[in-house]
Design a protein around this motif. Structure first.
Motif, PDB file in Angstrom:
ATOM      1  N   PHE A 265       2.166  -1.494   4.424  1.00 51.42           N
ATOM      2  CA  PHE A 265       1.780  -0.112   4.077  1.00 51.42           C
ATOM      3  C   PHE A 265       2.287   0.879   5.113  1.00 51.42           C
ATOM      4  N   PRO A 266       2.403   2.154   4.693  1.00 52.18           N
ATOM      5  CA  PRO A 266       2.759   3.200   5.657  1.00 52.18           C
ATOM      6  C   PRO A 266       1.511   3.677   6.393  1.00 52.18           C
ATOM      7  N   LEU A 267       1.709   4.098   7.629  1.00 51.80           N
ATOM      8  CA  LEU A 267       0.602   4.676   8.393  1.00 51.80           C
ATOM      9  C   LEU A 267       0.280   6.049   7.801  1.00 51.80           C
ATOM     10  N   TYR A 268      -0.962   6.260   7.424  1.00 52.23           N
ATOM     11  CA  TYR A 268      -1.408   7.556   6.907  1.00 52.23           C
ATOM     12  C   TYR A 268      -2.532   8.063   7.807  1.00 52.23           C
ATOM     13  N   CYS A 269      -2.305   9.191   8.443  1.00 52.00           N
ATOM     14  CA  CYS A 269      -3.326   9.790   9.321  1.00 52.00           C
ATOM     15  C   CYS A 269      -3.911   8.739  10.264  1.00 52.00           C
ATOM     16  N   TYR A 270      -2.999   7.977  10.895  1.00 48.28           N
ATOM     17  CA  TYR A 270      -3.339   6.978  11.927  1.00 48.28           C
ATOM     18  C   TYR A 270      -4.121   5.782  11.376  1.00 48.28           C
ATOM     19  N   GLY A 271      -4.085   5.593  10.078  1.00 47.91           N
ATOM     20  CA  GLY A 271      -4.811   4.462   9.486  1.00 47.91           C
ATOM     21  C   GLY A 271      -4.114   3.983   8.224  1.00 47.91           C
TER      22      GLY A 271
ATOM     23  N   GLY B 149       0.797  -1.228   0.000  1.00 44.21           N
ATOM     24  CA  GLY B 149       0.000   0.000   0.000  1.00 44.21           C
ATOM     25  C   GLY B 149       0.822   1.266   0.000  1.00 44.21           C
ATOM     26  N   SER B 150       2.140   1.153  -0.184  1.00 47.51           N
ATOM     27  CA  SER B 150       2.916   2.395  -0.280  1.00 47.51           C
ATOM     28  C   SER B 150       2.802   2.915  -1.707  1.00 47.51           C
ATOM     29  N   PRO B 151       2.591   4.217  -1.862  1.00 48.24           N
ATOM     30  CA  PRO B 151       2.532   4.757  -3.221  1.00 48.24           C
ATOM     31  C   PRO B 151       3.921   5.048  -3.791  1.00 48.24           C
ATOM     32  N   LYS B 152       4.970   4.851  -2.955  1.00 47.69           N
ATOM     33  CA  LYS B 152       6.324   5.235  -3.371  1.00 47.69           C
ATOM     34  C   LYS B 152       7.046   4.085  -4.076  1.00 47.69           C
ATOM     35  N   LYS B 153       7.973   4.453  -4.982  1.00 42.60           N
ATOM     36  CA  LYS B 153       8.790   3.426  -5.652  1.00 42.60           C
ATOM     37  C   LYS B 153       9.754   2.810  -4.641  1.00 42.60           C
ATOM     38  N   LYS B 154      10.304   3.667  -3.751  1.00 45.19           N
ATOM     39  CA  LYS B 154      11.240   3.161  -2.729  1.00 45.19           C
ATOM     40  C   LYS B 154      10.548   3.220  -1.377  1.00 45.19           C
ATOM     41  N   SER B 155       9.729   2.226  -1.106  1.00 42.86           N
ATOM     42  CA  SER B 155       8.953   2.219   0.137  1.00 42.86           C
ATOM     43  C   SER B 155       9.810   1.778   1.325  1.00 42.86           C
ATOM     44  N   ASP B 156       9.763   2.594   2.388  1.00 45.53           N
ATOM     45  CA  ASP B 156      10.448   2.223   3.637  1.00 45.53           C
ATOM     46  C   ASP B 156       9.883   0.901   4.139  1.00 45.53           C
ATOM     47  N   THR B 157       8.562   0.807   4.137  1.00 40.87           N
ATOM     48  CA  THR B 157       7.892  -0.376   4.691  1.00 40.87           C
ATOM     49  C   THR B 157       8.195  -1.623   3.862  1.00 40.87           C
ATOM     50  N   MET B 158       8.233  -1.448   2.533  1.00 39.28           N
ATOM     51  CA  MET B 158       8.508  -2.624   1.682  1.00 39.28           C
ATOM     52  C   MET B 158       9.931  -3.153   1.890  1.00 39.28           C
TER      53      MET B 158
ATOM     54  N   GLY C 220      -0.626   5.735  21.024  1.00 39.61           N
ATOM     55  CA  GLY C 220      -1.736   6.337  20.288  1.00 39.61           C
ATOM     56  C   GLY C 220      -1.519   6.391  18.789  1.00 39.61           C
ATOM     57  N   ASN C 221      -0.255   6.442  18.336  1.00 37.10           N
ATOM     58  CA  ASN C 221      -0.011   6.580  16.895  1.00 37.10           C
ATOM     59  C   ASN C 221      -0.637   5.428  16.106  1.00 37.10           C
ATOM     60  N   PHE C 222      -0.485   4.209  16.602  1.00 34.69           N
ATOM     61  CA  PHE C 222      -0.991   3.036  15.886  1.00 34.69           C
ATOM     62  C   PHE C 222      -2.318   2.523  16.449  1.00 34.69           C
TER      63      PHE C 222
ATOM     64  N   GLY D 204       4.694   0.698   8.547  1.00 38.48           N
ATOM     65  CA  GLY D 204       5.764   1.634   8.910  1.00 38.48           C
ATOM     66  C   GLY D 204       5.179   3.008   9.161  1.00 38.48           C
ATOM     67  N   CYS D 205       5.940   3.849   9.846  1.00 41.30           N
ATOM     68  CA  CYS D 205       5.423   5.203  10.074  1.00 41.30           C
ATOM     69  C   CYS D 205       6.559   6.190  10.302  1.00 41.30           C
ATOM     70  N   GLY D 206       6.222   7.455  10.171  1.00 41.83           N
ATOM     71  CA  GLY D 206       7.232   8.514  10.236  1.00 41.83           C
ATOM     72  C   GLY D 206       7.503   9.055  11.618  1.00 41.83           C
ATOM     73  N   PHE D 207       6.594   8.847  12.551  1.00 42.55           N
ATOM     74  CA  PHE D 207       6.803   9.348  13.910  1.00 42.55           C
ATOM     75  C   PHE D 207       7.697   8.396  14.689  1.00 42.55           C
ATOM     76  N   PRO D 208       8.334   8.886  15.739  1.00 47.83           N
ATOM     77  CA  PRO D 208       8.956   7.958  16.678  1.00 47.83           C
ATOM     78  C   PRO D 208       7.851   7.295  17.484  1.00 47.83           C
TER      79      PRO D 208
ATOM     80  N   GLU E 144       9.641   5.159  13.053  1.00 45.04           N
ATOM     81  CA  GLU E 144      10.900   5.727  12.499  1.00 45.04           C
ATOM     82  C   GLU E 144      11.315   5.101  11.167  1.00 45.04           C
ATOM     83  N   THR E 145      10.370   4.585  10.375  1.00 45.47           N
ATOM     84  CA  THR E 145      10.791   3.829   9.179  1.00 45.47           C
ATOM     85  C   THR E 145      11.502   4.659   8.096  1.00 45.47           C
ATOM     86  N   PRO E 146      11.347   5.995   8.043  1.00 47.91           N
ATOM     87  CA  PRO E 146      12.150   6.719   7.034  1.00 47.91           C
ATOM     88  C   PRO E 146      13.664   6.497   7.193  1.00 47.91           C
ATOM     89  N   LEU E 147      14.102   6.075   8.392  1.00 49.18           N
ATOM     90  CA  LEU E 147      15.532   5.791   8.589  1.00 49.18           C
ATOM     91  C   LEU E 147      16.015   4.680   7.651  1.00 49.18           C
TER      92      LEU E 147
HETATM   93  C1  LIG Z   1      -0.452  11.597   3.931  1.00 49.09           C
HETATM   94  C2  LIG Z   1       0.499  11.067   4.969  1.00 49.09           C
HETATM   95  C3  LIG Z   1       0.027  10.784   6.247  1.00 49.09           C
HETATM   96  C4  LIG Z   1       0.899  10.294   7.221  1.00 49.09           C
HETATM   97  N1  LIG Z   1       0.411  10.020   8.477  1.00 49.09           N
HETATM   98  C5  LIG Z   1       1.259   9.532   9.421  1.00 49.09           C
HETATM   99  C6  LIG Z   1       0.764   9.227  10.729  1.00 49.09           C
HETATM  100  O1  LIG Z   1      -0.417   9.328  11.044  1.00 49.09           O
HETATM  101  N2  LIG Z   1       1.653   8.795  11.654  1.00 49.09           N
HETATM  102  C7  LIG Z   1       2.980   8.609  11.349  1.00 49.09           C
HETATM  103  O2  LIG Z   1       3.744   8.218  12.238  1.00 49.09           O
HETATM  104  N3  LIG Z   1       3.465   8.846  10.106  1.00 49.09           N
HETATM  105  C8  LIG Z   1       2.631   9.303   9.144  1.00 49.09           C
HETATM  106  N4  LIG Z   1       3.096   9.529   7.868  1.00 49.09           N
HETATM  107  C9  LIG Z   1       4.514   9.203   7.533  1.00 49.09           C
HETATM  108  C10 LIG Z   1       4.658   7.857   6.803  1.00 49.09           C
HETATM  109  O3  LIG Z   1       3.997   6.817   7.485  1.00 49.09           O
HETATM  110  C11 LIG Z   1       6.167   7.515   6.704  1.00 49.09           C
HETATM  111  O4  LIG Z   1       6.812   8.483   5.910  1.00 49.09           O
HETATM  112  C12 LIG Z   1       6.462   6.126   6.189  1.00 49.09           C
HETATM  113  O5  LIG Z   1       7.804   5.808   6.510  1.00 49.09           O
HETATM  114  C13 LIG Z   1       6.313   6.018   4.687  1.00 49.09           C
HETATM  115  O6  LIG Z   1       6.449   4.647   4.362  1.00 49.09           O
HETATM  116  P1  LIG Z   1       6.618   4.131   2.853  1.00 49.09           P
HETATM  117  O7  LIG Z   1       7.985   4.627   2.369  1.00 49.09           O
HETATM  118  O8  LIG Z   1       6.565   2.658   2.974  1.00 49.09           O
HETATM  119  O9  LIG Z   1       5.523   4.696   2.019  1.00 49.09           O
HETATM  120  C14 LIG Z   1       2.272  10.044   6.893  1.00 49.09           C
HETATM  121  C15 LIG Z   1       2.718  10.324   5.587  1.00 49.09           C
HETATM  122  C16 LIG Z   1       1.860  10.828   4.638  1.00 49.09           C
HETATM  123  C17 LIG Z   1       2.393  11.113   3.237  1.00 49.09           C
END
Ligand SMILES: Cc1cc2nc3c(=O)[nH]c(=O)nc-3n(C[C@H](O)[C@H](O)[C@H](O)COP(=O)(O)O)c2cc1C
Length: 227
Positions: free
Chosen positions: A85-91, A8-17, A145-147, A137-141, A168-171
């Motif tokens: 998939f990456p977490l987007y807006c807590y879902g 479910g990542s829209p990116k070519k280089k997905s952190d989660t993948m 509540g995040n997940f 995966g997600c961007g916050f530390p 911290e998956t962007p690492l």
């Molecule tokens: C639209 C959008 C919403 C996001 N919402 C969250 C969030 O709710 N919590 C979080 O920790 N990270 C959030 N992120 C960060 C992504 O989860 C994070 O960058 C992730 O590593 C991307 O993974 P990917 O490379 O596999 O797509 C969000 C990113 C985007 C673009």
């Protein structure tokens, strides 16, 4: 085993993948499994229209013709479904949530009540034989509540569920962070081996996979550019 990966990542280089690929490497180590990776962003999957035409037909397909019916066929025949998939807006990202919404052709309108009071639709396919693994995966530390919302949703949506939520998956895609990312990737590979053997992950394994790569404060400092 037939493994369906819904990326479910829209990116070519997905952190989660990166994590999911390490997991698959471990999973295939002793025996090569049939792995089908669907990059959901490249598929034509419209949002559910809520017409319930699928329930009138009762054949396990959507009446709307796009790529979802192919996914439904793979879904019902899979032994393991990995939602990566990456977490987007807590879902879940919306394009992947559309895939989940449109699995309703796989159940009937008829409802049953479980002894614990839970109500569910009668399945059209034997879901009890399908194992589900969520890798998010997600961007916050790490913070409480995040997940939380995602965990609640997955617990009611999926049976036979194992779930790994990684902060911290962007690492994973920062070359300088390889010193902390590579050990995590190795742990995912080992977890894949464990899953191939037991079709589940122990509590200890999940805890090890969800452990932050670096301390929260350090991560926030890096993100904010303060070094
Ligand atoms: C639209 C959008 C919403 C996001 N919402 C969250 C969030 O709710 N919590 C979080 O920790 N990270 C959030 N992120 C960060 C992504 O989860 C994070 O960058 C992730 O590593 C991307 O993974 P990917 O490379 O596999 O797509 C969000 C990113 C985007 C673009």
């Amino acid at each position: 085993m037939r493994i369906l990966v819904l990326n479910g990542s829209p990116k070519k280089k997905s952190d989660t993948m990166r994590l999911t690929e390490a997991f698959l490497k471990g999973l295939n180590k002793k025996q090569e499994h049939e792995v089908n990776v669907i990059n959901v962003i490249d598929k034509k999957i419209a949002p559910c229209r809520g017409c319930f035409g699928c329930w009138q037909q009762g054949e396990g397909h959507c009446v709307y013709q796009d790529d979802q019916n192919g996914i439904l066929d793979l879904y019902r025949n899979a032994d393991v479904i990995i939602w990566s998939f990456p977490l987007y807006c807590y879902g879940m990202p919306s394009h992947l949530k559309a895939v989940l919404d449109r699995t309703i052709p796989l159940v009937r309108m008829k409802m049953v009540q479980e002894p614990d009071g839970t109500v569910r639709h009668v399945p059209l396919v034997d879901f009890s034989r399908i194992h589900t693994l969520v890798i998010c995966g997600c961007g916050f530390p790490n913070w409480d509540g995040n997940f939380e919302g995602l965990r609640a949703m997955c617990n009611v949506c999926f049976g036979g569920l194992d779930m790994v939520c990684v902060p911290e998956t962007p690492l994973l895609n920062i070359p300088e962070a390889a010193v902390v990312a590579d050990p995590l990737l190795s742990r995912f590979e080992q977890a894949g081996e464990e899953y191939a053997a037991t079709l589940t992950l122990s509590k200890e394994t999940v805890a090890a996979l969800e452990t932050p790569m670096i301390p929260k404060e350090e991560y926030i400092r890096h993100v904010n550019g303060a070094g």
